[in-house]
Design a protein around this motif. Structure first.
Motif, PDB file in Angstrom:
ATOM      1  N   MET A 119       0.822  -1.215   0.000  1.00 12.68           N
ATOM      2  CA  MET A 119       0.000   0.000   0.000  1.00 12.68           C
ATOM      3  C   MET A 119       0.855   1.263   0.000  1.00 12.68           C
ATOM      4  O   MET A 119       0.359   2.353  -0.252  1.00 12.68           O
ATOM      5  N   ASN A 120       2.150   1.112   0.274  1.00 16.52           N
ATOM      6  CA  ASN A 120       3.060   2.267   0.277  1.00 16.52           C
ATOM      7  C   ASN A 120       3.635   2.586  -1.099  1.00 16.52           C
ATOM      8  O   ASN A 120       4.404   3.540  -1.226  1.00 16.52           O
ATOM      9  N   LEU A 121       3.293   1.812  -2.106  1.00 15.39           N
ATOM     10  CA  LEU A 121       3.727   2.120  -3.468  1.00 15.39           C
ATOM     11  C   LEU A 121       2.723   3.069  -4.110  1.00 15.39           C
ATOM     12  O   LEU A 121       1.526   2.789  -4.153  1.00 15.39           O
ATOM     13  N   VAL A 122       3.209   4.200  -4.621  1.00 17.80           N
ATOM     14  CA  VAL A 122       2.327   5.198  -5.239  1.00 17.80           C
ATOM     15  C   VAL A 122       2.994   5.779  -6.481  1.00 17.80           C
ATOM     16  O   VAL A 122       4.207   5.660  -6.665  1.00 17.80           O
ATOM     17  N   LYS A 123       2.189   6.402  -7.314  1.00 15.63           N
ATOM     18  CA  LYS A 123       2.715   7.136  -8.469  1.00 15.63           C
ATOM     19  C   LYS A 123       2.964   8.580  -8.072  1.00 15.63           C
ATOM     20  O   LYS A 123       2.110   9.221  -7.440  1.00 15.63           O
ATOM     21  N   ASP A 124       4.126   9.110  -8.434  1.00 13.87           N
ATOM     22  CA  ASP A 124       4.394  10.511  -8.136  1.00 13.87           C
ATOM     23  C   ASP A 124       3.858  11.405  -9.243  1.00 13.87           C
ATOM     24  O   ASP A 124       3.221  10.932 -10.203  1.00 13.87           O
ATOM     25  N   GLU A 125       4.117  12.709  -9.123  1.00  6.48           N
ATOM     26  CA  GLU A 125       3.560  13.670 -10.093  1.00  6.48           C
ATOM     27  C   GLU A 125       4.097  13.477 -11.497  1.00  6.48           C
ATOM     28  O   GLU A 125       3.501  13.932 -12.474  1.00  6.48           O
ATOM     29  N   ARG A 126       5.238  12.790 -11.633  1.00 10.39           N
ATOM     30  CA  ARG A 126       5.812  12.516 -12.952  1.00 10.39           C
ATOM     31  C   ARG A 126       5.344  11.186 -13.527  1.00 10.39           C
ATOM     32  O   ARG A 126       5.732  10.811 -14.626  1.00 10.39           O
ATOM     33  N   GLY A 127       4.522  10.479 -12.763  1.00 10.73           N
ATOM     34  CA  GLY A 127       4.009   9.203 -13.234  1.00 10.73           C
ATOM     35  C   GLY A 127       4.881   8.013 -12.883  1.00 10.73           C
ATOM     36  O   GLY A 127       4.578   6.888 -13.289  1.00 10.73           O
ATOM     37  N   SER A 128       5.962   8.241 -12.139  1.00 12.86           N
ATOM     38  CA  SER A 128       6.853   7.153 -11.736  1.00 12.86           C
ATOM     39  C   SER A 128       6.372   6.546 -10.418  1.00 12.86           C
ATOM     40  O   SER A 128       5.883   7.256  -9.537  1.00 12.86           O
ATOM     41  N   VAL A 129       6.541   5.238 -10.294  1.00 14.91           N
ATOM     42  CA  VAL A 129       6.142   4.552  -9.069  1.00 14.91           C
ATOM     43  C   VAL A 129       7.277   4.634  -8.058  1.00 14.91           C
ATOM     44  O   VAL A 129       8.446   4.413  -8.384  1.00 14.91           O
ATOM     45  N   ARG A 130       6.932   4.954  -6.810  1.00 14.40           N
ATOM     46  CA  ARG A 130       7.945   5.088  -5.755  1.00 14.40           C
ATOM     47  C   ARG A 130       7.360   4.655  -4.416  1.00 14.40           C
ATOM     48  O   ARG A 130       6.143   4.515  -4.267  1.00 14.40           O
ATOM     49  N   TRP A 131       8.246   4.413  -3.460  1.00 12.23           N
ATOM     50  CA  TRP A 131       7.820   4.233  -2.072  1.00 12.23           C
ATOM     51  C   TRP A 131       7.513   5.620  -1.493  1.00 12.23           C
ATOM     52  O   TRP A 131       8.325   6.533  -1.613  1.00 12.23           O
ATOM     53  N   ARG A 132       6.374   5.781  -0.872  1.00 11.47           N
ATOM     54  CA  ARG A 132       6.106   7.079  -0.255  1.00 11.47           C
ATOM     55  C   ARG A 132       6.695   7.167   1.147  1.00 11.47           C
ATOM     56  O   ARG A 132       6.731   8.247   1.748  1.00 11.47           O
ATOM     57  N   LEU A 133       7.140   6.047   1.702  1.00 10.58           N
ATOM     58  CA  LEU A 133       7.867   6.043   2.970  1.00 10.58           C
ATOM     59  C   LEU A 133       9.247   6.646   2.792  1.00 10.58           C
ATOM     60  O   LEU A 133       9.861   6.499   1.731  1.00 10.58           O
ATOM     61  N   ASP A 134       9.763   7.281   3.827  1.00  8.21           N
ATOM     62  CA  ASP A 134      11.164   7.695   3.847  1.00  8.21           C
ATOM     63  C   ASP A 134      11.962   6.536   4.450  1.00  8.21           C
ATOM     64  O   ASP A 134      12.312   6.547   5.629  1.00  8.21           O
ATOM     65  N   LEU A 135      12.225   5.534   3.627  1.00 10.01           N
ATOM     66  CA  LEU A 135      12.848   4.311   4.120  1.00 10.01           C
ATOM     67  C   LEU A 135      14.249   4.552   4.676  1.00 10.01           C
ATOM     68  O   LEU A 135      14.653   3.936   5.667  1.00 10.01           O
ATOM     69  N   HIS A 136      14.998   5.455   4.058  1.00  9.36           N
ATOM     70  CA  HIS A 136      16.366   5.726   4.521  1.00  9.36           C
ATOM     71  C   HIS A 136      16.351   6.344   5.921  1.00  9.36           C
ATOM     72  O   HIS A 136      17.125   5.942   6.801  1.00  9.36           O
ATOM     73  N   SER A 137      15.465   7.309   6.148  1.00  3.20           N
ATOM     74  CA  SER A 137      15.389   7.938   7.461  1.00  3.20           C
ATOM     75  C   SER A 137      14.920   6.947   8.521  1.00  3.20           C
ATOM     76  O   SER A 137      15.468   6.884   9.626  1.00  3.20           O
ATOM     77  N   LEU A 138      13.919   6.158   8.188  1.00  3.96           N
ATOM     78  CA  LEU A 138      13.417   5.174   9.151  1.00  3.96           C
ATOM     79  C   LEU A 138      14.504   4.168   9.514  1.00  3.96           C
ATOM     80  O   LEU A 138      14.676   3.813  10.685  1.00  3.96           O
ATOM     81  N   LYS A 139      15.252   3.725   8.531  1.00  6.61           N
ATOM     82  CA  LYS A 139      16.347   2.787   8.802  1.00  6.61           C
ATOM     83  C   LYS A 139      17.403   3.433   9.702  1.00  6.61           C
ATOM     84  O   LYS A 139      17.868   2.825  10.681  1.00  6.61           O
ATOM     85  N   ASN A 140      17.756   4.661   9.399  1.00  4.19           N
ATOM     86  CA  ASN A 140      18.807   5.349  10.167  1.00  4.19           C
ATOM     87  C   ASN A 140      18.389   5.659  11.600  1.00  4.19           C
ATOM     88  O   ASN A 140      19.248   5.835  12.477  1.00  4.19           O
TER      89      ASN A 140
END
Length: 314
Positions: A216-237
């Protein structure tokens, strides 16, 4: 907050005899004054994305504010929020915590700053003086932390399959590493990416429901590309920061409900007395055969328990 390959299950977690104590030693100390100063310097309040469910219109009843778990979003609570609003006549507000959903990303996060974000939303944006705090897992600890730090703001707390005694396992880091490692063609559509990611996640996560929850965290951004909307790097750190608390000496005496999954090990009955030292007005409910995602696996039973609790408040 996860444990084992998907979640670590007990056959009868509702029973004291079949439960074990998962007290985390990492929760037993506070940060130093210099750590607190560094945290305040590094962090500032973010404006949290939220949705309001208010089918009944204006009400004198105290609203319910819902916070999701780690790697979740307010979308996980859409159906339950609608049902709670209908069954209790209380306005329900679902929230995306920082680095999750549609809320801003930030390089720093811990329980205190998430609580600061939540208080800012409630008091400065929603202009509320009192709320019922309901949170699952990471969101549950955020709700409990907020009640301890701002007791007058919380009419009550509902903590879903988590307590301040619960242990954070190494599993979230494994999940995040796996999610970060998956690559796809930016021109692919959302359905194709979800199929690819689901297949990759199945190498680590057996449970289809947990994989679908993460997808459910996969979304399309304004350019039409699919991305994780989570800040995975920050959460990991910042994962290690979720092992520490700064409120060990605080007490919240308001009504507090813990709803545990009988097949989950996050709330152990042997910890009830210890929990009551900080939350003396606590009651405990357990839903047999439900895992960590109690509200998703047993929604009707969960709704009945929480509705009864909220409708029973003076």
């Amino acid at each position: 907050m996860f444990s084992s390959k998907s979640f670590s299950y007990l056959r009868s977690g509702c029973s004291l005899g079949n439960s074990i104590n998962f007290r985390s030693e990492a929760h037993s100390f506070s940060t130093t004054a210099s750590d607190k100063y560094a945290r305040k310097q590094e962090s500032n309040v973010v404006e949290l994305a939220h949705s309001v469910y208010d089918e009944h219109g204006p009400s004198s009843l105290v609203p319910v504010v819902v916070t999701h778990g780690l790697l979740g979003s307010r979308n996980n609570w859409h159906s339950m929020a609608k049902a709670l609003n209908k069954r209790t006549s209380r306005k329900v507000v679902t929230v995306d915590l920082r680095c999750h959903g549609d809320s801003p990303h930030h390089s720093y996060t811990d329980y205190d700053v998430m609580s600061d974000d939540l208080v800012h939303l409630v008091t400065n944006k929603l202009l509320l003086t009192q709320v019922c705090l309901l949170g699952h897992s990471l969101g549950g600890i955020t709700a409990l932390t907020t009640a301890l730090r701002q007791p007058r703001l919380a009419q009550c707390v509902v903590s879903v399959d988590i307590s301040l005694m619960s242990k954070l396992s190494s599993q979230p880091r494994d999940y995040i590493d796996k999610m970060l490692s998956i690559r796809w063609d930016p021109t692919w559509n959302l359905a194709a990416v979800r199929k690819l990611v689901d297949s990759a996640l199945s190498e680590t996560i057996d449970s289809p429901s947990i994989r679908q929850w993460l997808l459910m965290n996969l979304v399309k951004d304004e350019r039409g590309s699919v991305r994780w909307r989570l800040d995975l790097h920050s959460l990991k750190n910042n994962l290690e920061r979720f092992k520490t608390r700064t409120d060990d000496n605080l007490i919240y005496s308001g009504p507090t409900l813990y709803v545990a999954g009988g097949a989950s090990d996050y709330i152990s009955p042997v910890d009830h007395d210890e929990i009551r030292k900080q939350f003396p007005n606590s009651r405990f409910e357990c839903i047999p055969e439900a895992g960590h995602l109690v509200h998703m696996e047993k929604p009707q039973e969960f709704l009945d328990i929480v509705t009864k609790f909220l409708n029973g408040l003076a």
